[in-house]
Design a protein around this motif. Structure first.
Motif, short mmCIF file in Angstrom:
data_model
loop_
_atom_site.label_atom_id
_atom_site.label_comp_id
_atom_site.label_asym_id
_atom_site.label_seq_id
_atom_site.Cartn_x
_atom_site.Cartn_y
_atom_site.Cartn_z
N ASP A 175 23.13 3.58 11.11
CA ASP A 175 22.32 4.28 12.04
C ASP A 175 22.26 5.61 11.29
O ASP A 175 23.31 6.21 10.65
CB ASP A 175 23.19 4.39 13.25
N ALA A 176 21.22 6.39 11.59
CA ALA A 176 21.26 7.76 10.85
C ALA A 176 22.12 8.74 11.56
O ALA A 176 22.58 9.76 10.87
CB ALA A 176 19.77 8.20 11.11
N ALA A 177 22.49 8.79 12.76
CA ALA A 177 23.26 9.48 13.41
C ALA A 177 24.68 9.56 13.01
O ALA A 177 25.57 10.38 12.63
CB ALA A 177 23.33 9.38 14.97
N GLU A 178 24.99 8.10 12.86
CA GLU A 178 26.46 7.95 12.26
C GLU A 178 26.67 8.17 10.84
O GLU A 178 27.64 8.95 10.26
CB GLU A 178 26.73 6.61 12.32
N GLU A 221 29.20 11.02 9.39
CA GLU A 221 29.96 10.62 8.39
C GLU A 221 30.08 11.68 7.20
O GLU A 221 30.93 12.31 6.60
CB GLU A 221 29.78 9.43 7.84
N VAL A 222 28.76 12.27 7.12
CA VAL A 222 28.65 13.36 6.17
C VAL A 222 29.42 14.60 6.35
O VAL A 222 29.81 15.39 5.68
CB VAL A 222 26.96 13.49 5.72
N GLU A 223 29.20 14.77 7.73
CA GLU A 223 29.90 16.18 7.96
C GLU A 223 31.15 16.03 8.18
O GLU A 223 32.07 17.02 7.88
CB GLU A 223 29.51 16.52 9.60
N ARG A 224 31.99 14.74 8.26
CA ARG A 224 33.15 14.65 8.30
C ARG A 224 33.61 14.70 6.89
O ARG A 224 34.88 15.38 6.65
CB ARG A 224 33.70 13.40 8.80
N VAL A 225 32.84 14.34 5.76
CA VAL A 225 33.53 14.29 4.46
C VAL A 225 33.11 15.34 3.61
O VAL A 225 33.53 15.54 2.59
CB VAL A 225 33.16 12.95 3.77
#
Length: 420
Positions: A226-229, A233-237
C-alpha cells in the motif's frame, strides 16, 4: 614610503624583530649590555622605571629603536651597540662615552658601515634622534657583518610534529556519521576475510540468492504494498538514513576552498575598483601636468623678478661685508676710547687726591700745635735749669763758707775730723 606601499611605515618593526634575534645570537646581553650596566631588550613591551633610563634593572621592549621614548638614552644605546658590533665584525672601534660629540660618533659609524660595502643613502642627522628606520637599518647591517665574521650560518628550521587531537563525537541513534559507516564496512570486510570459504555452501547460497532474486523480480512486476504504508515506513526510517559529514578545520581541502573563495572575492572586488583606480590615476596625471605647466609659466613670468632678487641679494651681501668691516673699525676705536677713558679717570683721581692734600689745613694746625708744645717744654726746661743752677750755686757757696770757717778755726774738733 608612498612609493614602497602603505605598509612601509611598519617595516621598521619587522626590521627591529630581526635585529633582536641577531643580537641574541651574538650574545649581546653578556658581552655588551652587562659591561655597561644596561637593560636588555625583550619582545614584551614594559614601561621604563621613573628616572632609571637605560641603566639599571628591568628590560626594554623589542620596539625600542622603532618608537621615540627618550632620544638621549636611545642615542647612547645605539652608539654603544654600534661600537660593539663593529668591534665584533673585526674592525677595532673605540667605545663612545656619554659626553662625546654625537656628530663625530655618527660620522665614524657611517664610515665603518661604508667600509663593509653597505650603502648609506640618508643624511647623518637621521641617526641623531636615536630611533627610526635608519637606526634599525644601521644596527641590522652591522649585526649581519658580525655574524658573517663569526662564521654563523642559518640552518633549516626543525618543525615539531603536531599530534591531531581526537574530537569526541556524541553518538546519536538518529544520525549516522561518515566515519561510522566506513568503520562498519571495514569490520564487515574483515569478518568476511576471516571466515573460511566453502565452495558447496557458496553454490547453495548463490542458488538460493538467484531464486530469491527471481521471486523478488516477479513481485516487483506487480506490487501489493500500500502506498500509505510505504510513506509511513519511509518517514519512520528517514532519521536513520540521514548521514551528516562533520567538517574538520584542520583539513587542507577546506583551506584550499577558502583560498579559492578569497581569490574569487579579490578578483571580483578588483574588477570593480580597477575602474575607479584608473580614473583616479588619470585625474592625478592630468592634475600633475597642469601643475607642471603652470609652474613653468610662473617661472617664465617671474624670471626678471628672480634676477632682480638675486642682484638685490648680492648688493645686500656686499653691504653686509662693508658693515662688518666698518663695525670692526668701530669696535677697535671703542676699545682705544675705553683705554683712554681709564687713563683719564686715573689721572683725575690722582689730581683730586693732590688738590685735597694741598687745600687741607690739618697739617698746618698740627705743626702749630707742635711748636706751641715745644715752646712750653722749652720754658719748663729753662725753669728747671735755673733751679738747678741756683741749687748748685747755693751748694758751692755753702762749701766755700765751710772751708773758710775751717781755715780760721784754731782747733778742729775730733768728731768733725772723722767725718771727712
Amino acid at each position: 614610503a608612498t612609493e614602497r606601499g602603505p605598509g612601509a611605515a611598519y617595516h621598521m618593526f619587522v626590521l627591529m624583530e630581526d635585529l633582536l634575534d641577531k643580537l641574541k645570537l651574538l650574545s649581546y646581553e653578556e658581552e655588551a649590555l652587562r659591561r655597561h650596566n644596561m637593560r636588555p631588550l625583550s619582545r614584551c613591551p614594559s614601561p621604563a622605571p621613573a628616572g632609571g633610563g637605560a641603566r639599571g634593572r628591568g628590560r626594554l621592549h623589542a620596539h625600542y629603536f622603532a618608537l621615540p621614548t627618550n632620544p638621549g638614552e636611545q642615542f647612547f644605546m645605539f652608539c654603544t651597540l654600534a661600537a660593539w658590533l663593529i668591534t665584533k665584525a673585526g674592525h677595532p672601534f673605540e667605545q663612545p662615552q656619554e659626553y662625546d660629540d654625537p656628530n663625530a660618533i655618527i660620522s665614524n659609524v657611517l664610515s665603518e658601515l661604508r667600509s663593509f660595502g653597505r650603502p648609506v643613502d640618508f643624511p647623518p642627522s637621521k641617526l641623531k634622534a636615536g630611533y627610526g628606520e635608519q637606526v634599525c637599518y644601521v644596527l641590522d647591517c652591522l649585526a649581519e657583518e658580525a655574524l658573517k665574521y663569526t662564521g654563523f650560518s642559518w640552518k633549516r628550521p626543525a618543525y615539531p610534529t603536531e599530534e591531531l587531537e581526537e574530537e569526541e563525537i556524541t553518538e546519536d541513534d538518529a544520525e549516522l556519521t561518515l566515519n561510522k559507516l566506513e568503520e562498519d564496512v571495514a569490520e564487515e570486510e574483515s569478518d568476511s576475510e576471516e571466515d573460511f570459504i566453502d565452495l558447496n555452501v557458496l553454490k547453495a547460497q548463490t542458488y538460493r540468492s538467484d531464486m530469491n532474486d527471481t521471486a523478488k523480480q516477479d513481485e516487483i512486476l506487480q506490487s501489493t504494498t500500500d502506498a500509505a504504508e510505504w510513506n509511513l515506513e519511509v518517514e519512520r526510517v528517514l532519521p536513520q538514513l540521514k548521514v551528516t559529514v562533520r567538517t574538520d578545520n584542520k583539513d587542507w581541502r577546506i583551506h584550499v576552498d577558502q583560498m579559492h573563495q578569497h581569490k574569487d572575492g579579490i578578483e571580483s572586488s578588483l574588477k570593480e575598483t580597477r575602474g575607479y583606480l584608473d580614473k583616479l590615476h588619470n585625474e592625478i596625471s592630468r592634475t600633475l601636468e597642469k601643475i607642471n605647466s603652470r609652474e613653468k609659466y610662473i617661472n617664465n613670468q617671474l624670471e626678471h623678478l628672480v634676477q632682480e632678487y638675486r642682484s638685490a641679494q648680492a648688493l645686500l651681501s656686499e653691504a653686509k661685508e662693508k658693515y662688518q668691516e666698518g663695525s670692526g673699525g668701530v669696535n677697535e676705536r671703542i676699545r682705544v676710547l675705553s683705554e683712554i677713558t681709564e687713563v683719564l679717570e686715573r689721572v683725575k683721581q690722582e689730581t683730586e687726591e693732590k688738590g685735597s692734600s694741598m687745600t687741607d689745613g690739618a697739617p698746618l694746625v698740627k705743626i702749630k700745635q707742635a711748636l706751641t708744645k715745644l715752646k712750653q717744654e722749652t720754658i719748663q726746661m729753662d725753669i728747671q735749669i735755673g733751679v738747678m743752677e741756683h741749687t748748685l750755686l747755693q751748694s758751692k757757696l755753702k762749701e766755700k763758707s765751710n772751708m773758710t770757717r775751717d781755715m780760721h778755726a784754731t782747733m778742729i774738733p775730733e768728731a768733725t775730723v772723722g767725718t771727712y
